[in-house]
Motif scaffolding. Structure first.
Motif, mmCIF file in Angstrom:
data_model
loop_
_atom_site.group_PDB
_atom_site.id
_atom_site.type_symbol
_atom_site.label_atom_id
_atom_site.label_comp_id
_atom_site.label_asym_id
_atom_site.label_seq_id
_atom_site.Cartn_x
_atom_site.Cartn_y
_atom_site.Cartn_z
ATOM 1 N N ASP A 123 -7.914 1.015 -38.522
ATOM 2 C CA ASP A 123 -7.700 0.810 -39.948
ATOM 3 C C ASP A 123 -9.019 0.441 -40.640
ATOM 4 O O ASP A 123 -9.375 0.985 -41.678
ATOM 5 C CB ASP A 123 -6.658 -0.302 -40.125
ATOM 6 N N ARG A 124 -9.791 -0.456 -40.006
ATOM 7 C CA ARG A 124 -11.057 -0.874 -40.602
ATOM 8 C C ARG A 124 -12.062 0.278 -40.605
ATOM 9 O O ARG A 124 -12.743 0.527 -41.589
ATOM 10 C CB ARG A 124 -11.612 -2.087 -39.845
ATOM 11 N N ASP A 125 -12.129 1.020 -39.496
ATOM 12 C CA ASP A 125 -13.117 2.103 -39.385
ATOM 13 C C ASP A 125 -12.791 3.275 -40.324
ATOM 14 O O ASP A 125 -13.695 3.933 -40.845
ATOM 15 C CB ASP A 125 -13.189 2.624 -37.938
ATOM 16 N N GLU A 126 -11.492 3.523 -40.532
ATOM 17 C CA GLU A 126 -11.115 4.690 -41.346
ATOM 18 C C GLU A 126 -11.105 4.386 -42.836
ATOM 19 O O GLU A 126 -11.261 5.294 -43.654
ATOM 20 C CB GLU A 126 -9.710 5.173 -40.935
ATOM 21 N N ASN A 127 -10.914 3.124 -43.186
ATOM 22 C CA ASN A 127 -10.749 2.798 -44.603
ATOM 23 C C ASN A 127 -11.933 2.103 -45.244
ATOM 24 O O ASN A 127 -11.870 1.705 -46.394
ATOM 25 C CB ASN A 127 -9.470 1.980 -44.791
ATOM 26 N N ARG A 128 -13.039 1.960 -44.521
ATOM 27 C CA ARG A 128 -14.227 1.368 -45.135
ATOM 28 C C ARG A 128 -14.831 2.408 -46.093
ATOM 29 O O ARG A 128 -14.592 3.618 -45.958
ATOM 30 C CB ARG A 128 -15.229 0.946 -44.056
ATOM 31 N N THR A 129 -15.644 1.898 -47.021
ATOM 32 C CA THR A 129 -16.254 2.806 -48.004
ATOM 33 C C THR A 129 -17.458 3.520 -47.401
ATOM 34 O O THR A 129 -17.676 4.707 -47.671
ATOM 35 C CB THR A 129 -16.718 1.986 -49.237
ATOM 36 N N ALA A 130 -18.235 2.793 -46.598
ATOM 37 C CA ALA A 130 -19.469 3.368 -46.043
ATOM 38 C C ALA A 130 -19.167 4.185 -44.788
ATOM 39 O O ALA A 130 -18.706 3.638 -43.791
ATOM 40 C CB ALA A 130 -20.447 2.250 -45.702
ATOM 41 N N ALA A 131 -19.415 5.484 -44.862
ATOM 42 C CA ALA A 131 -19.270 6.383 -43.707
ATOM 43 C C ALA A 131 -17.977 6.144 -42.920
ATOM 44 O O ALA A 131 -18.014 5.851 -41.732
ATOM 45 C CB ALA A 131 -20.493 6.241 -42.782
ATOM 46 N N PRO A 132 -16.815 6.274 -43.577
ATOM 47 C CA PRO A 132 -15.568 6.053 -42.841
ATOM 48 C C PRO A 132 -15.406 7.063 -41.716
ATOM 49 O O PRO A 132 -15.955 8.165 -41.787
ATOM 50 C CB PRO A 132 -14.482 6.261 -43.906
ATOM 51 N N SER A 133 -14.662 6.670 -40.702
ATOM 52 C CA SER A 133 -14.403 7.572 -39.580
ATOM 53 C C SER A 133 -13.469 8.677 -40.054
ATOM 54 O O SER A 133 -12.314 8.422 -40.384
ATOM 55 C CB SER A 133 -13.753 6.773 -38.449
#
Ligand code: DC
Length: 234
Positions: free
Chosen positions: A190-200
């Motif tokens: 959830d954190r990796d996919e929904n961050r603004t900077a370079a999301p997964s």
């Protein structure tokens, strides 16, 4: 400048990227970039310095985190015994101490910050200036190597990934709690996919592979066929 081939394998942890990337690099004689290890190193250093907490519930001092990341002298060195590239940080070889779920969580916390990502960018790109490269991560195909020769986004359901993790832990003689592992995996995704900077996320030109019901060999063969179709010869 001579440009060497780059293959990107992105996707969440536990989907089988590391295994496929390693086999591909061996078969082609390319170097391997385990970009997650870089974020793990920053995460561990940030935790040791008291900048992040294990529960991820406290605000992070971005200036201090940025300074800490920039202060790290990170270099890569080919280990002739293992054939792998060791990561050296401030003269210390980083190995197994970053390869656990706790440090994976720290990595995911610091990876949210654009300053951290920026500080690690050139280091990653420089890996492709001396030989062919297989790059494993979350944003290899979207941000770090947008012109890569072949891009793969390898995923699997959270349950399938949690099951694999449980089997790994049991085989290592450790105790494994499936529900706790599943919760951690979902939190990190959830954190990796929904961050603004370079999301997964997959690059537009990436081949998508869902490994939930595939074994490692089938995954490898699919990746190999895709690379061949993109003009990479084995
Ligand atoms: O691939 P890994 O599990 O070692 O990665 C650990 C964390 O690092 C992951 O949850 C998010 C972050 N990461 C990232 O943001 N970008 C990358 N290219 C690789 C990892």
């Amino acid at each position: 400048m001579l440009r060497y081939p780059v293959i990107c394998i992105d996707g969440p942890s536990g989907a089988g990227k590391g295994t496929a990337a390693w086999r591909l690099a061996q078969a082609l004689g390319y170097r391997l970039l385990d970009s997650g290890a870089l974020y793990r190193i920053v995460g561990l250093k940030a935790f040791t310095a008291g900048l992040i907490t294990a529960d991820a519930q406290h605000p992070i001092d971005e200036v201090a985190l940025s300074k800490l990341t920039q202060s790290l002298q990170i270099t890569f060195q080919l280990n002739n015994d293992s054939g792998r590239v060791d990561i050296i940080v401030n003269d210390e070889t980083i190995g197994e101490q970053v390869r656990n779920e706790t440090v994976g969580g720290y990595a995911s916390q610091v990876a949210v910050f654009p300053q951290v990502r920026q500080a690690l960018l050139k280091l990653q790109q420089d890996m492709a200036t001396r030989s062919g490269l297989v790059a494993d991560g979350r944003d290899m195909g979207t941000v770090v190597f947008p012109d890569a020769d072949a891009k793969i986004f390898l995923t699997a359901s959270a349950r399938a990934r949690a099951e694999r993790r449980v089997i790994q832990l049991i085989n290592a003689g450790q105790i494994a709690d499936f529900e706790a592992i599943l919760t951690k995996i979902k939190e990190r995704d959830d954190r990796d996919e929904n961050r603004t900077a370079a999301p997964s996320k997959p690059a537009e030109d990436a081949l998508l592979i869902d490994s939930s019901t595939l074994n490692a060999d089938v995954v490898y063969q699919k990746i190999k066929a895709h690379c061949q179709a993109k003009g990479i010869y084995f």
